[in-house]
Design a protein around this motif. Structure first.
Motif, PDB file in Angstrom:
ATOM      1  N   LYS A 324       0.820  -1.218   0.000  1.00 13.99           N
ATOM      2  CA  LYS A 324       0.000   0.000   0.000  1.00 13.99           C
ATOM      3  C   LYS A 324       0.856   1.271   0.000  1.00 13.99           C
ATOM      4  CE  LYS A 324      -2.263   1.743   3.607  1.00 13.99           C
ATOM      5  NZ  LYS A 324      -3.145   2.221   4.637  1.00 13.99           N
ATOM      6  N   ASN A 325       1.878   1.300   0.870  1.00 16.90           N
ATOM      7  CA  ASN A 325       2.692   2.525   0.939  1.00 16.90           C
ATOM      8  C   ASN A 325       3.491   2.744  -0.348  1.00 16.90           C
ATOM      9  OD1 ASN A 325       4.254   0.300   1.552  1.00 16.90           O
ATOM     10  ND2 ASN A 325       5.591   1.396   2.973  1.00 16.90           N
ATOM     11  N   ARG A 328       1.021   4.123  -2.890  1.00 20.83           N
ATOM     12  CA  ARG A 328       0.733   5.541  -2.645  1.00 20.83           C
ATOM     13  C   ARG A 328       1.875   6.413  -3.164  1.00 20.83           C
ATOM     14  NH1 ARG A 328      -2.917   7.915   1.061  1.00 20.83           N
ATOM     15  NH2 ARG A 328      -3.060   6.097   2.424  1.00 20.83           N
ATOM     16  N   LEU A 329       3.088   5.944  -2.954  1.00 22.17           N
ATOM     17  CA  LEU A 329       4.253   6.696  -3.422  1.00 22.17           C
ATOM     18  C   LEU A 329       4.282   6.752  -4.956  1.00 22.17           C
ATOM     19  CD1 LEU A 329       6.710   8.137  -2.204  1.00 22.17           C
ATOM     20  CD2 LEU A 329       7.991   6.003  -2.438  1.00 22.17           C
ATOM     21  N   ARG A 332       1.821   9.197  -6.246  1.00 20.27           N
ATOM     22  CA  ARG A 332       2.238  10.583  -6.037  1.00 20.27           C
ATOM     23  C   ARG A 332       2.936  11.128  -7.280  1.00 20.27           C
ATOM     24  NH1 ARG A 332       6.794  12.466  -1.623  1.00 20.27           N
ATOM     25  NH2 ARG A 332       6.217  14.646  -1.494  1.00 20.27           N
TER      26      ARG A 332
END
Lengths: 362, 87
Positions: A324-325, A328-329, A332
């Motif tokens: 997930k992280n 998200r990155l 971005r």
């Protein structure tokens, strides 16, 4: 469960004239009940009955009291849930829903839609018209669909992109063994990834994606194995796209929006599915297309969530190897901030509504 | 029902992710700072934090009758969401 048109015709002879209501189970459907349902659909096509369909926990088939004979014979009424969660009733003439596409009379078609849905009725009417046969699973779940299509040796499958992905995840090897000559995708947007999946499964099959609306039925299709539709398929005497991108059919707005890139139109989304995030409009499908391109993402669903602070926020479910992280990155760098979903969840299997489509509103 | 400290731990991790490591609540110093005006979040970040905790707690902030001016800091937001449980 396999049914020939002759078998259904014979059963429809015993359907009494009048108005009927059938509730179709969300769970298991027996052979006899499936035959009863199909024979009533054919009876409506023959103008003998008015047929109302809904979903329930169990199968039921009962006459509707219509002493003044007001319910129109030859019409089918569906309770649709769509992707916005707002149930609505819609009735149409059975004859008007037979697509103008001819199909091979010797084909056995796998029905990859829930039976109470418009796309299923449309496919059934088409097959009955051209005297093919139908394969219907006992239970509308991925494993049973694959088994049913395999056991019945279907030649063609019609389903939604979401269901195709799910059945491919369920049993890829078994699905590849089926000698599918035609795969038709409808009911929701067909991305290039899903078209490529169909080609990978059945390299020599004809891969068609169709656009239809509940109000107008089948409108256009495309079999060139590319996402979107050529402009000449969409624009016609009865259809145009206005300056905002909305498709109009016979002067009536469909609520579906399209974007032209070169000589093709690409589906942008439904007006009811647009997120209004603090006054900014965001189309979930557009975001979803970009999310699906991130390496490590197998599938994604972007949806609108009501939010007390901003009106709406975007939710994202994804499956794949990326965390997930990390996603998200990646987003971005890929998306304007307003398009980055506020709620991101990694899941094993993407949530699908009872209609076999990705739900867009939560 | 989650305890306030569990909610705060979850919020710390979420905020680190949402701000790409820019805002670290693991110490006590930042819990009473205003998320937007003092810690540099914008309304989208704030909404991300809120909906992540809502989802985790299976609660929903009601529409219409929320005094957002009383939910400026991470501590205020955590306490508010904690109290929503069981309502």
């Amino acid at each position: 469960m396999k049914f020939s048109t002759d078998e259904i015709k014979l059963a429809s002879d015993s359907v009494s004239f009048g108005a009927w209501h059938i509730s179709l189970p969300t769970g298991s459907l027996s052979f006899e009940n499936a035959k009863s349902f199909l024979s009533h659909v054919l009876a409506a096509r023959q103008g003998k009955i008015f047929l109302s369909l809904s979903e329930a926990t169990g199968f039921d088939c009962n006459p509707i009291s219509d002493p003044k004979n007001l319910l129109p014979k030859g019409f089918i009424e569906l309770q649709t849930s769509g992707t916005t969660g707002e149930p609505k009733r819609h009735s149409f003439s059975a004859e008007s829903r037979i697509p103008k596409l001819r199909t091979r009379t010797d084909f056995c078609w796998g029905v990859g839609y829930a039976l109470s849905k418009f796309a299923a009725i449309s496919l059934i009417l088409q097959v009955l018209e051209f005297e093919g046969s139908l394969s219907i699973p006992e239970v509308f779940d991925p494993a049973d669909l694959v088994s049913s299509f395999n056991d019945d040796r279907v030649d063609a499958i019609s389903t939604t992109p979401s269901v195709l992905r799910l059945i491919a995840m369920s049993n890829l090897a078994k699905l590849k063994q089926i000698e599918v000559k035609q795969i038709t995708l409808g009911g929701e947007h067909s991305s290039q990834a899903i078209i490529d999946l169909a080609i990978d499964l059945w390299p020599s099959a004809s891969v068609t994606h169709v656009y239809a609306t509940t109000e107008d039925g089948f409108l256009f299709s495309c079999s060139d194995r590319l996402e979107g539709f050529p402009a000449e398929k969409i624009l016609s005497e009865s259809r145009f796209i206005d300056e905002n991108g909305e498709l109009f059919v016979w002067g009536r707005g469909t609520g579906d929006f399209w974007e032209r890139r070169d000589d093709r139109f690409h589906f942008k989304g439904r007006v009811a599915e647009v997120a209004n995030i603090g006054g900014f409009k965001v189309w979930p499908i557009e975001v979803e297309k970009l999310v699906a391109k991130v390496p490590g993402v197998d599938d994604a669903r972007v949806f609108v969530v009501k939010n007390s602070l901003l009106g709406h926020v975007l939710g994202l479910e994804f499956s794949g190897t990326i965390e997930k992280n990390e996603l998200r990155l990646a987003l971005r760098h890929l998306l304007p901030k307003i398009q980055i979903p506020q709620l991101i969840q990694k899941v094993e299997i993407i949530t699908m509504g009872s209609s076999g489509k990705k739900a867009r509103i939560e | 029902m989650k305890s306030l400290s569990e909610i705060q731990s979850f919020m710390s991790l979420e905020l680190l992710e949402i701000t790409y490591g820019q805002v670290d609540l693991s110490g006590n110093a930042l819990w009473d700072k205003a998320l937007i005006s003092e810690l540099g979040l914008d309304s989208l970040d704030y909404a991300s934090l809120m909906v992540s905790v809502e989802e985790w707690l299976s609660v929903k902030v009601p529409e219409g009758n929320v005094d957002w001016s009383s939910l400026k800091s991470a501590r205020q937001l955590a306490e508010f969401l904690h109290d929503l449980q069981g309502q």
